[in-house]
Design a protein around this motif. Structure first.
Motif, mmCIF file in Angstrom:
data_model
loop_
_atom_site.group_PDB
_atom_site.id
_atom_site.type_symbol
_atom_site.label_atom_id
_atom_site.label_comp_id
_atom_site.label_asym_id
_atom_site.label_seq_id
_atom_site.Cartn_x
_atom_site.Cartn_y
_atom_site.Cartn_z
ATOM 1 N N ILE A 35 0.830 -1.205 0.000
ATOM 2 C CA ILE A 35 0.000 0.000 0.000
ATOM 3 C C ILE A 35 0.866 1.257 0.000
ATOM 4 C CG2 ILE A 35 -1.666 1.335 1.357
ATOM 5 C CD1 ILE A 35 -2.919 -1.231 2.261
ATOM 6 N N VAL A 36 1.909 1.266 0.819
ATOM 7 C CA VAL A 36 2.731 2.463 0.986
ATOM 8 C C VAL A 36 3.360 2.909 -0.332
ATOM 9 C CG1 VAL A 36 4.827 3.339 2.070
ATOM 10 C CG2 VAL A 36 3.175 2.068 3.417
ATOM 11 N N THR A 37 3.856 1.968 -1.138
ATOM 12 C CA THR A 37 4.566 2.337 -2.358
ATOM 13 C C THR A 37 3.676 3.046 -3.363
ATOM 14 O OG1 THR A 37 4.126 0.106 -3.171
ATOM 15 C CG2 THR A 37 6.303 0.518 -2.281
ATOM 16 N N LEU A 38 2.376 2.770 -3.338
ATOM 17 C CA LEU A 38 1.492 3.322 -4.361
ATOM 18 C C LEU A 38 0.849 4.640 -3.958
ATOM 19 C CD1 LEU A 38 -0.250 0.071 -5.667
ATOM 20 C CD2 LEU A 38 1.829 1.189 -6.458
ATOM 21 N N LEU A 58 -8.622 -1.701 -7.066
ATOM 22 C CA LEU A 58 -8.458 -3.143 -6.893
ATOM 23 C C LEU A 58 -6.985 -3.523 -6.994
ATOM 24 C CD1 LEU A 58 -9.765 -5.921 -6.582
ATOM 25 C CD2 LEU A 58 -10.011 -6.006 -9.073
ATOM 26 N N LEU A 59 -6.279 -2.869 -7.904
ATOM 27 C CA LEU A 59 -4.838 -3.094 -8.027
ATOM 28 C C LEU A 59 -4.124 -2.772 -6.710
ATOM 29 C CD1 LEU A 59 -2.717 -1.833 -11.040
ATOM 30 C CD2 LEU A 59 -1.965 -1.353 -8.730
ATOM 31 N N VAL A 60 -4.551 -1.702 -6.044
ATOM 32 C CA VAL A 60 -3.922 -1.291 -4.793
ATOM 33 C C VAL A 60 -4.248 -2.258 -3.662
ATOM 34 C CG1 VAL A 60 -3.793 0.529 -3.050
ATOM 35 C CG2 VAL A 60 -3.889 1.129 -5.480
ATOM 36 N N VAL A 76 -9.913 2.885 10.341
ATOM 37 C CA VAL A 76 -10.846 3.990 10.127
ATOM 38 C C VAL A 76 -10.092 5.240 9.681
ATOM 39 C CG1 VAL A 76 -12.403 5.611 11.283
ATOM 40 C CG2 VAL A 76 -12.648 3.155 11.668
ATOM 41 N N TRP A 77 -9.023 5.574 10.383
ATOM 42 C CA TRP A 77 -8.257 6.757 10.014
ATOM 43 C C TRP A 77 -7.521 6.563 8.700
ATOM 44 C CZ3 TRP A 77 -7.361 11.610 9.889
ATOM 45 C CH2 TRP A 77 -6.137 12.058 9.388
ATOM 46 N N ILE A 78 -6.861 5.422 8.519
ATOM 47 C CA ILE A 78 -6.043 5.197 7.328
ATOM 48 C C ILE A 78 -6.869 5.339 6.057
ATOM 49 C CG2 ILE A 78 -4.685 3.459 6.086
ATOM 50 C CD1 ILE A 78 -3.793 2.369 8.779
#
Length: 402
Positions: free
Chosen positions: A31-34, A57-59, A231-233
């Motif tokens: 997730i972080v890289t995108l 969906l890719l993410v 929830v926050w993320i």
């Protein structure tokens, strides 16, 4: 197929700890890289039908794969051993993660991301299993604390690198996954197959049935906490924008500054875990998480929201190592892989469930910020329940003595 021979006379040290801390960050990369690359990916595939659905969906597809398959990864770990699966999964991670750099079809990219999720399910399960195998409670707390501190630092570095790689090419960000290749070498050199040792749960007892009641209770608590954790993320930007449009650059600065409190939460876990009971730790965790989420939703202005966010991020830094430590301490060696696989499934299924909870609360309250208040109240109720369990556990020895 039988498990390979186990090594009995080895003691884990910094080479194993550092390798596992770095390996534990690999699933977060999905997730972080995108973060910085999604707009470029959308632009590149702008003429593809349903691109608005396919790019998210890719993410998210690796996380869904982890939620569905981590349990099965845990079964394989207990049956065939930790080391061979860890080494193989890391190599697969490197190739599957970098594959989109060489692909032009978005469906093929989504397929490679699903394969990446398979590797991540194995890595996440085995990292948490090996930390419990290699060290006693004190050692586990030490390396989980280091892991909690290192995560935000590594995430910041990766996000920065991802921005430069995306400028180089729309899919250049996927080259970041090649970091798994040197880690593969480190694992091959330093990771060894553990044996049952003196610090393992019920070490002197014969292998018993799988502890379903214990694992299901851990899984339920993990799923509940993960739902609040995400929830926050997932919804944080929307909550801030309800106060008025906030430029992306300013949001990035706010979120980046607030995330500095995540390592503080990890340090708080390291300080408390050896001094107070798990029920007391959960009381503090849910009180901080609930107050932070409710504060974000109820704050009248941006300054109040940022203050509440700092508290919520500290709770987030405490949450993951607390949950992992709880699971590790209750699982016997022979069933630890499957148990940690169920833990990983529960945690990542929380990522999937969280938006449904927020959507329900938003419909009930009329706003995203109202949903944050609901989530905060739920967290505070959980803190009260944990406090009641803590007080009951303290009263029990006194009753027995009487």
């Amino acid at each position: 197929m039988e498990r390979g021979p186990v090594e009995i006379a080895r003691n884990a040290g910094p080479p194993q700890g550092i390798t596992l801390v770095l390996a534990g960050f690999l699933p977060i990369l999905a997730i972080v890289t995108l973060t910085t690359a999604v707009p470029s990916i959308v632009q590149h595939f702008k003429d593809v039908p349903n691109v608005g659905l396919k790019v998210p969906l890719l993410v998210s597809s690796p996380g869904l794969t982890i939620g569905l398959l981590a349990l099965f990864a845990g079964v394989l770990v207990d049956k065939f051993g930790r080391r061979p699966l860890m080494v193989g999964a890391t190599l697969l991670y490197g190739f599957a993660g970098a594959a989109p750099f060489f692909l032009e079809d978005i469906n093929a990219i989504i397929g490679s991301r699903l394969v990446l999720g398979i590797a991540e399910a194995a890595i996440l399960t085995i990292v948490n299993t090996l930390i419990a195998d290699y060290w006693d409670d004190k050692g586990r707390r030490k390396w989980l604390t280091i892991q909690g501190i290192a995560g935000p630092v590594l995430a910041t570095s990766v996000i920065t690198a991802s921005g430069y790689l995306t400028e180089f090419r729309w899919n250049g960000v996927f080259l970041v996954y090649l970091i798994a290749l040197p880690l593969f070498v480190a694992m091959y050199l330093f990771i060894y197959e553990p044996a049952r040792s003196g610090h393992d749960v019920r070490q002197q007892e014969p292998v018993g049935a799988f502890p379903w009641a214990t694992v299901l209770s851990i899984g339920a608590l993990t799923l509940f906490t993960s739902c609040l954790y995400y929830v926050w993320i997932i919804q944080g930007g929307l909550a801030f924008n309800e106060l008025g449009a906030v430029p992306p650059a300013e949001l990035g600065r706010i979120f980046g500054m607030a995330s500095l409190s995540v390592p503080i939460g990890a340090l708080l876990f390291g300080y408390l875990s050896g001094r107070i009971s798990m029920a007391a730790q959960l009381t503090i965790l849910f009180a901080m998480l609930g107050a932070g989420l409710a504060g974000i939703g109820a704050a009248p202005g941006k300054t109040g929201m940022i203050t509440a966010l700092v508290l919520q991020q500290a709770a987030a830094g405490m949450a993951v190592p607390t949950l992992i430590s709880m699971a590790q301490s209750k699982l016997p060696f022979e069933h630890r892989g499957r148990g940690m696989g169920m833990w990983a499934s529960a945690f990542f299924l929380g990522q999937f469930v969280s938006p449904f909870f927020v959507n329900f609360a938003r419909n009930a309250t009329g706003s995203v910020r109202g949903a944050f208040v609901c989530a905060g109240v739920v967290g505070l109720i959980a803190a009260v329940v944990a406090l009641a369990n803590f007080l009951r556990s303290r009263a029990a020895p006194a009753a027995v003595a009487a």
